[in-house]
Scaffold this active site. Structure first.
Site, PDB file in Angstrom:
ATOM      1  N   SER A 152       0.826  -1.209   0.000  1.00 24.10           N
ATOM      2  CA  SER A 152       0.000   0.000   0.000  1.00 24.10           C
ATOM      3  C   SER A 152       0.863   1.263   0.000  1.00 24.10           C
ATOM      4  O   SER A 152       0.372   2.360  -0.224  1.00 24.10           O
ATOM      5  CB  SER A 152      -0.924   0.008   1.213  1.00 24.10           C
ATOM      6  OG  SER A 152      -0.175  -0.074   2.406  1.00 24.10           O
ATOM      7  N   CYS A 153       2.134   1.121   0.277  1.00 20.47           N
ATOM      8  CA  CYS A 153       3.058   2.254   0.203  1.00 20.47           C
ATOM      9  C   CYS A 153       3.145   2.747  -1.241  1.00 20.47           C
ATOM     10  O   CYS A 153       2.820   2.016  -2.173  1.00 20.47           O
ATOM     11  CB  CYS A 153       4.458   1.853   0.650  1.00 20.47           C
ATOM     12  SG  CYS A 153       4.651   1.623   2.424  1.00 20.47           S
ATOM     13  N   VAL A 154       3.591   3.985  -1.405  1.00 21.63           N
ATOM     14  CA  VAL A 154       3.817   4.508  -2.750  1.00 21.63           C
ATOM     15  C   VAL A 154       5.279   4.921  -2.880  1.00 21.63           C
ATOM     16  O   VAL A 154       5.821   5.575  -1.988  1.00 21.63           O
ATOM     17  CB  VAL A 154       2.900   5.713  -3.047  1.00 21.63           C
ATOM     18  CG1 VAL A 154       3.308   6.398  -4.343  1.00 21.63           C
ATOM     19  CG2 VAL A 154       1.449   5.254  -3.143  1.00 21.63           C
TER      20      VAL A 154
END
Lengths: 206, 151
Positions: B28-30
């Site tokens: 879910s990190c970018v």
């Protein structure tokens, strides 16, 4: 910063030992195969280091994750713990086979295999929680496990997300299970949301 | 400076020449890759949270602005920077929206700074590992199942 006294560290070691021992016994019983458990590791880790200690952020693993709600019996104190059973895809396949007693084709896990692995997570969690509650007077409620196969770091992003808003580092227990040289699984759990204070404070009173 | 630089959750790093900046196992990190092809300076921020209400040092505003400032400090030109975005997936059931929120937050910040997003591989339900080649500005993306792609 989480700091442990020598006394707390000793008791936590003992708990993790008992918990890991109980869990491997339960797993052996379910599969009829000996589950060997490595000496548990206990320490404080920064969040971003956790995926690497479980096998490497970019490697594809199957992870069973399970939340445990921790409550005080006589107050409104609440905390959480997350348990993770993490293994490479081949180990996942073999462990599922041992659990179900059936050998299935295909690299991917089918629904029956997935639920068998969730059950393995349940068993390990239940045994660890039982070991902890022998030492501390807390109520521990297991929630429904989830399972995912993907890059370890990607799975952990979502697991650690809830933790990241409140913590920089976590008190982590880690051990490794092996079964007849074909299954290698890491079993990890950590306390969140004030749970380590609830547990550690009680250890200090022992 | 070592050639390969790994950027972990909540960090940002810059590089140039033969540096390769990587973010491994993003869910879910970018990962925001910035590149100024006039100076050959690249940067990567590994963002965990969309806003800075809880842990500002792991959130988009702090990390994106910090990265831009660090690049400027070594003479990268803001007007020449372009961005590529990766990650923001949804795994497990617990945090369905956070990936999207991360992407939206980063897109908004970059637009405010006038930095165009020229390539993007975001969303979906699998993880990604990415490598930014600072010599070319190219980004190689690997997913758990399937071939690698270049952006």
């Amino acid at each position: 910063m989480i700091e442990l006294t020598d006394e707390q560290r000793d008791i936590l070691r003992e708990i993790s030992h008992v918990g890991a021992g109980n869990a491997s016994e339960a797993l052996s019983e379910m599969t009829g195969k000996t589950a060997e458990v490595a000496f548990p590791w206990l320490g404080v880790k920064e969040l971003q280091e956790i995926p690497d200690m479980m096998g490497g952020a970019q490697n594809v693993f199957t992870v069973v994750s399970l939340d445990v709600r921790i409550e005080e019996f006589d107050g409104d104190g609440q905390g959480r713990s997350t348990l993770l059973l993490s293994m490479d895809r081949e180990s996942a396949k073999v462990l599922a086979e041992e659990m179900t007693g059936e050998s299935m084709d295909g690299e991917e896990l089918n629904d029956m295999e997935k639920s068998a692995l969730k059950e393995a997570g349940n068993i390990l969690a239940g045994n660890c929680m039982a070991a902890i509650t022998e030492y501390v007077d807390l109520n521990m409620v297991e929630e429904t496990p989830e399972i995912e196969t993907d890059m370890l770091g990607a799975i952990m992003d979502n697991v650690l997300l809830d933790v990241a808003t409140e913590h920089e580092e976590l008190l982590v227990f880690k051990t490794k299970f092996s079964m007849h040289e074909k299954v290698d699984a890491y079993f990890i759990f950590f306390f969140e949301d004030g749970a380590h204070h609830m547990v550690l404070d009680r250890l200090a009173h022992e | 400076m070592s050639r390969k630089i790994r950027v972990k959750m909540g960090e940002y790093r810059i590089g140039q020449d033969d540096n390769v900046l990587s973010a491994l196992g993003i869910g879910s990190c970018v990962a925001v890759c910035l590149y100024d092809d006039t100076t050959g300076i690249g940067g990567l921020a590994h963002i965990m949270l969309p806003d800075d209400s809880a842990q500002p040092e792991k959130a988009a505003p702090t990390l994106v602005m910090g990265l831009i400032q660090d690049m400027e400090a070594v003479d990268a030109v803001p007007g020449a920077m372009t961005a590529k975005l990766f990650g923001g997936a949804s795994l497990l059931s617990t945090s369905m929206e956070i990936g999207k929120e991360n992407v939206a937050a980063v897109t908004h910040l970059l637009s405010d700074q006038g930095i165009p997003v020229i390539a993007e591989d975001t969303g979906g339900d699998t993880g990604r590992s990415i490598w930014l080649n600072c010599r070319t500005g190219d980004v190689v993306v690997q997913k758990p199942f399937g071939p690698t792609e270049r952006y």
